[in-house]
Design a protein around this motif. Structure first.
Motif, PDB file in Angstrom:
ATOM      1  N   GLN A   2      55.627 104.421 128.209  1.00 22.84           N
ATOM      2  CA  GLN A   2      56.654 103.365 128.162  1.00 22.84           C
ATOM      3  C   GLN A   2      57.821 103.736 129.078  1.00 22.84           C
ATOM      4  OE1 GLN A   2      58.653 102.670 124.395  1.00 22.84           O
ATOM      5  NE2 GLN A   2      58.975 100.509 124.882  1.00 22.84           N
ATOM      6  N   GLY A  25      62.205 102.630 126.308  1.00 25.32           N
ATOM      7  CA  GLY A  25      62.150 102.095 124.942  1.00 25.32           C
ATOM      8  C   GLY A  25      62.081 103.220 123.947  1.00 25.32           C
ATOM      9  N   ARG A  26      61.710 102.875 122.731  1.00 27.41           N
ATOM     10  CA  ARG A  26      61.724 103.859 121.646  1.00 27.41           C
ATOM     11  C   ARG A  26      60.748 105.006 121.851  1.00 27.41           C
ATOM     12  NH1 ARG A  26      63.691 100.933 116.766  1.00 27.41           N
ATOM     13  NH2 ARG A  26      63.819  98.791 117.459  1.00 27.41           N
ATOM     14  N   LEU A  27      59.651 104.736 122.572  1.00 30.19           N
ATOM     15  CA  LEU A  27      58.643 105.801 122.723  1.00 30.19           C
ATOM     16  C   LEU A  27      58.935 106.703 123.919  1.00 30.19           C
ATOM     17  CD1 LEU A  27      55.343 103.830 121.995  1.00 30.19           C
ATOM     18  CD2 LEU A  27      56.843 105.046 120.407  1.00 30.19           C
ATOM     19  N   ARG A  30      55.965  98.695 130.882  1.00 32.73           N
ATOM     20  CA  ARG A  30      56.339  98.139 129.577  1.00 32.73           C
ATOM     21  C   ARG A  30      55.245  98.465 128.575  1.00 32.73           C
ATOM     22  NH1 ARG A  30      58.163  92.369 128.607  1.00 32.73           N
ATOM     23  NH2 ARG A  30      58.345  93.439 126.625  1.00 32.73           N
ATOM     24  N   ASP A  31      55.642  98.719 127.355  1.00 31.52           N
ATOM     25  CA  ASP A  31      54.619  99.141 126.385  1.00 31.52           C
ATOM     26  C   ASP A  31      53.561  98.067 126.147  1.00 31.52           C
ATOM     27  OD1 ASP A  31      56.186  97.416 124.859  1.00 31.52           O
ATOM     28  OD2 ASP A  31      56.286  98.743 123.116  1.00 31.52           O
ATOM     29  N   ASP A  32      53.948  96.800 126.284  1.00 29.59           N
ATOM     30  CA  ASP A  32      52.998  95.704 126.066  1.00 29.59           C
ATOM     31  C   ASP A  32      51.836  95.731 127.061  1.00 29.59           C
ATOM     32  OD1 ASP A  32      55.029  93.498 124.450  1.00 29.59           O
ATOM     33  OD2 ASP A  32      55.906  95.062 125.705  1.00 29.59           O
ATOM     34  N   GLY A  40      52.112 102.656 120.962  1.00 29.18           N
ATOM     35  CA  GLY A  40      52.018 102.479 119.508  1.00 29.18           C
ATOM     36  C   GLY A  40      50.671 101.876 119.121  1.00 29.18           C
ATOM     37  N   ASN A  82      50.180  99.931 116.854  1.00 30.35           N
ATOM     38  CA  ASN A  82      50.423  98.516 116.564  1.00 30.35           C
ATOM     39  C   ASN A  82      50.069  97.628 117.753  1.00 30.35           C
ATOM     40  OD1 ASN A  82      52.798 100.082 117.475  1.00 30.35           O
ATOM     41  ND2 ASN A  82      53.795  98.092 117.661  1.00 30.35           N
ATOM     42  N   TYR A 114      56.685 106.311 114.355  1.00 32.03           N
ATOM     43  CA  TYR A 114      56.180 105.750 113.099  1.00 32.03           C
ATOM     44  C   TYR A 114      56.851 104.414 112.799  1.00 32.03           C
ATOM     45  CZ  TYR A 114      53.811 110.054 111.691  1.00 32.03           C
ATOM     46  OH  TYR A 114      52.968 111.122 111.609  1.00 32.03           O
ATOM     47  N   CYS A 115      56.082 103.443 112.401  1.00 36.48           N
ATOM     48  CA  CYS A 115      56.647 102.161 111.960  1.00 36.48           C
ATOM     49  C   CYS A 115      55.580 101.388 111.185  1.00 36.48           C
ATOM     50  CB  CYS A 115      57.138 101.350 113.159  1.00 36.48           C
ATOM     51  SG  CYS A 115      55.875 101.061 114.401  1.00 36.48           S
ATOM     52  N   LEU A 144      57.901  94.463 112.951  1.00 40.27           N
ATOM     53  CA  LEU A 144      57.889  95.920 112.830  1.00 40.27           C
ATOM     54  C   LEU A 144      59.171  96.420 112.208  1.00 40.27           C
ATOM     55  CD1 LEU A 144      56.679  97.354 116.245  1.00 40.27           C
ATOM     56  CD2 LEU A 144      55.397  97.232 114.098  1.00 40.27           C
ATOM     57  N   ALA A 188      60.924 100.406 110.836  1.00 36.24           N
ATOM     58  CA  ALA A 188      60.715 101.841 110.600  1.00 36.24           C
ATOM     59  C   ALA A 188      61.433 102.228 109.317  1.00 36.24           C
ATOM     60  CB  ALA A 188      61.219 102.650 111.782  1.00 36.24           C
TER      61      ALA A 188
HETATM   62  P1  ATP Z   1      59.193  97.255 126.245  1.00 40.29           P
HETATM   63  O1  ATP Z   1      60.393  96.935 127.047  1.00 40.29           O
HETATM   64  O2  ATP Z   1      58.479  98.488 126.788  1.00 40.29           O
HETATM   65  O3  ATP Z   1      58.278  96.098 126.046  1.00 40.29           O
HETATM   66  P2  ATP Z   1      59.809  96.974 123.417  1.00 40.29           P
HETATM   67  O4  ATP Z   1      61.211  96.514 123.216  1.00 40.29           O
HETATM   68  O5  ATP Z   1      58.690  96.023 123.256  1.00 40.29           O
HETATM   69  O6  ATP Z   1      59.726  97.736 124.819  1.00 40.29           O
HETATM   70  P3  ATP Z   1      60.361  99.180 121.593  1.00 40.29           P
HETATM   71  O7  ATP Z   1      61.333  98.482 120.698  1.00 40.29           O
HETATM   72  O8  ATP Z   1      60.886 100.211 122.529  1.00 40.29           O
HETATM   73  O9  ATP Z   1      59.447  98.149 122.402  1.00 40.29           O
HETATM   74  O10 ATP Z   1      59.244  99.812 120.661  1.00 40.29           O
HETATM   75  C1  ATP Z   1      58.167 100.513 121.200  1.00 40.29           C
HETATM   76  C2  ATP Z   1      57.253 100.952 120.075  1.00 40.29           C
HETATM   77  O11 ATP Z   1      57.972 101.834 119.210  1.00 40.29           O
HETATM   78  C3  ATP Z   1      56.744  99.879 119.149  1.00 40.29           C
HETATM   79  O12 ATP Z   1      55.647  99.175 119.697  1.00 40.29           O
HETATM   80  C4  ATP Z   1      56.344 100.692 117.938  1.00 40.29           C
HETATM   81  O13 ATP Z   1      55.077 101.284 118.156  1.00 40.29           O
HETATM   82  C5  ATP Z   1      57.362 101.810 117.916  1.00 40.29           C
HETATM   83  N1  ATP Z   1      58.443 101.666 116.891  1.00 40.29           N
HETATM   84  C6  ATP Z   1      58.881 102.658 116.097  1.00 40.29           C
HETATM   85  N2  ATP Z   1      59.846 102.239 115.285  1.00 40.29           N
HETATM   86  C7  ATP Z   1      60.060 100.955 115.539  1.00 40.29           C
HETATM   87  C8  ATP Z   1      60.953  99.963 115.011  1.00 40.29           C
HETATM   88  N3  ATP Z   1      61.810 100.227 114.048  1.00 40.29           N
HETATM   89  N4  ATP Z   1      60.891  98.745 115.556  1.00 40.29           N
HETATM   90  C9  ATP Z   1      60.053  98.473 116.555  1.00 40.29           C
HETATM   91  N5  ATP Z   1      59.184  99.373 117.071  1.00 40.29           N
HETATM   92  C10 ATP Z   1      59.162 100.594 116.569  1.00 40.29           C
END
Ligand code: ATP
Ligand code: ZN
Length: 291
Positions: A13, A16-18, A55-57, A74, A76, A95-96, A162, A164
Motif C-alpha cells: 500500500q 494508508g494504514r498498512l 492503492r490497496d484496492d 488486508g 478483507n 487487524y480489523c 470495517l 478495528a
Molecule cells: P487506499 O488509499 O490505499 O485505497 P484506504 O483508505 O482504502 O487506502 P486504509 O484506510 O489505509 O485504506 O486501510 C487499509 C487496510 O487497513 C484495510 O483494508 C484493512 O485491511 C486495514 N485496517 C485496519 N484497521 C482498519 C480500520 N479501523 N478501518 C479500516 N481499515 C482498517
C-alpha cells in the motif's frame, strides 16, 4: 505493465494504514530500499525484489493478473475482490473486522431484523454473501467513503463497514450487531508464480525471512544471574526454545542463564524468576528467530 527480469515484484500500500507496518516489517527483515513514495517503484539493494507502491484496492488484482508476484494487503480486500490469489502468510498487523452496524438508539438487535432495509457499504460482495447466507434480503447501497455517515444522512438504516476498535462507530452513534469477517494483513501470491521454480525459490527465501522477523516479535531475550541452588526452579520457569543456556561464572555459587521468553507471558515469567532467586535480569528484543 509486463513482468520483466528475474526480480520478484511485491505490491504494497502506497499511503494508508498498512504502509508503515509493512515497511517496518520489510526493514526488520533487513531489506534495503527507498521509500520515496512519489515513485511507483523501489528496487531492493540486497534482495532480488522490487516494491510497487499502489492503492490497496488494486493489490489483489495486480497479484491475480501477474503484474506483480506478491502483495501485502488486508484479507478483507482479498475476499471482497474475489480474485484468484494464494494467501501465503498472515502478518499479524492491520487487524480489523467487517461488521454490520445500526444506529445506537435503534431497536434492532439481530441481522434478521434488517430484512428489506437499505444497507450502505463499500464491501458489497462480502456484505451480499453475508446477507444471503443469513437468508436476509436487503438492498445494498455501494458507497466508497464515509460509510458511517449514511444512517445519519437517512441514506440507509444500517451499514457494513470495517472497524478495528469500534471508535469510529461510536463517534457516529452506531452499534455493531454482527461480524461479517475478521481480517489482518497477509502476503498473497500469484498462483502461477508459485509454480515457477525460480520464482518459488525466491518467494520461499523471502517468506523464511518474514517468518523469522514475525516469530522474533513474540519473544524477548532474557539474561540473568542465578544462584546454583535455584537453577532447577529457574529452568522450569524459563525453559526457552529447547532449554536455557547455562554459563559458569567465576563465582562457583552462581551461573548466568540465557533464555527466550514469550512476550505474552513476559511479566509473569519475570516475577517467577525473581521469586526463584534470579537477579540482574537483562532483557533485550530479538531481531530474528529462525525456527
Ligand atoms: P487506499 O488509499 O490505499 O485505497 P484506504 O483508505 O482504502 O487506502 P486504509 O484506510 O489505509 O485504506 O486501510 C487499509 C487496510 O487497513 C484495510 O483494508 C484493512 O485491511 C486495514 N485496517 C485496519 N484497521 C482498519 C480500520 N479501523 N478501518 C479500516 N481499515 C482498517
Ligand atoms: Zn483502499
Amino acid at each position: 505493465m509486463q513482468q520483466s527480469g528475474q526480480n520478484l515484484r511485491l505490491a504494497i500500500q502506497k499511503d494508508g494504514r498498512l504502509t508503515q507496518p509493512t515497511l517496518d516489517l520489510l526493514r526488520a527483515v533487513g531489506l534495503e530500499f527507498e521509500t520515496y513514495r512519489a515513485r511507483l517503484f523501489a528496487a531492493c539493494r540486497n534482495f532480488e525484489l522490487e516494491l510497487l507502491y499502489v492503492r490497496d484496492d488494486d493489490i489483489s488484482e495486480y497479484v491475480a493478473e501477474g503484474v506483480v508476484d506478491l502483495g501485502i494487503v488486508g484479507q478483507n480486500l482479498v475476499v471482497e475482490s474475489g480474485f484468484d490469489v494464494c494467501e501465503l502468510l498472515p502478518l499479524r498487523f492491520g487487524y480489523c473486522s467487517l461488521v454490520v452496524a445500526v444506529p445506537k438508539d435503534s431497536t434492532i438487535q439481530r441481522v434478521e431484523e434488517l430484512r428489506g432495509a437499505k444497507i450502505a457499504t463499500s464491501y458489497p460482495q462480502s456484505a451480499g454473501r453475508y446477507f444471503s447466507s443469513h437468508g436476509v434480503e436487503v438492498s445494498l447501497i455501494p458507497v466508497s467513503g464515509s460509510v458511517e455517515l449514511a444512517p445519519a444522512l437517512g441514506v440507509a438504516s444500517g451499514i457494513v463497514e470495517l472497524t478495528a476498535t469500534g471508535s469510529t462507530l461510536r463517534i457516529n452513534d452506531l452499534r455493531a450487531i454482527d461480524t461479517v469477517l475478521t481480517s489482518q494483513a497477509a502476503v498473497i501470491a500469484n498462483p502461477a508464480a508459485l509454480e515457477r521454480l525460480e520464482k518459488r525459490r525466491k518467494i520461499d527465501r523471502l517468506l523464511m525471512r518474514l517468518r523469522a522477523a514475525l516469530v522474533a516479535r513474540d519473544y524477548k531475550y532474557v539474561m540473568m544471574n542465578v544462584p546454583k541452588a535455584a537453577l532447577r526452579q529457574v529452568e522450569e520457569v524459563a525453559h526457552g526454545m529447547k532449554s536455557p543456556t547455562i554459563v559458569e561464572l567465576a563465582d562457583p555459587n552462581w551461573v548466568a542463564v540465557h533464555t527466550a521468553v514469550r512476550e505474552e507471558f513476559f511479566w509473569e515469567v519475570i516475577e517467577k524468576l525473581r521469586d526463584a532467586g534470579a537477579s540482574e535480569i537483562l532483557v533485550s528484543p530479538i531481531e530474528k528467530m529462525i525456527v
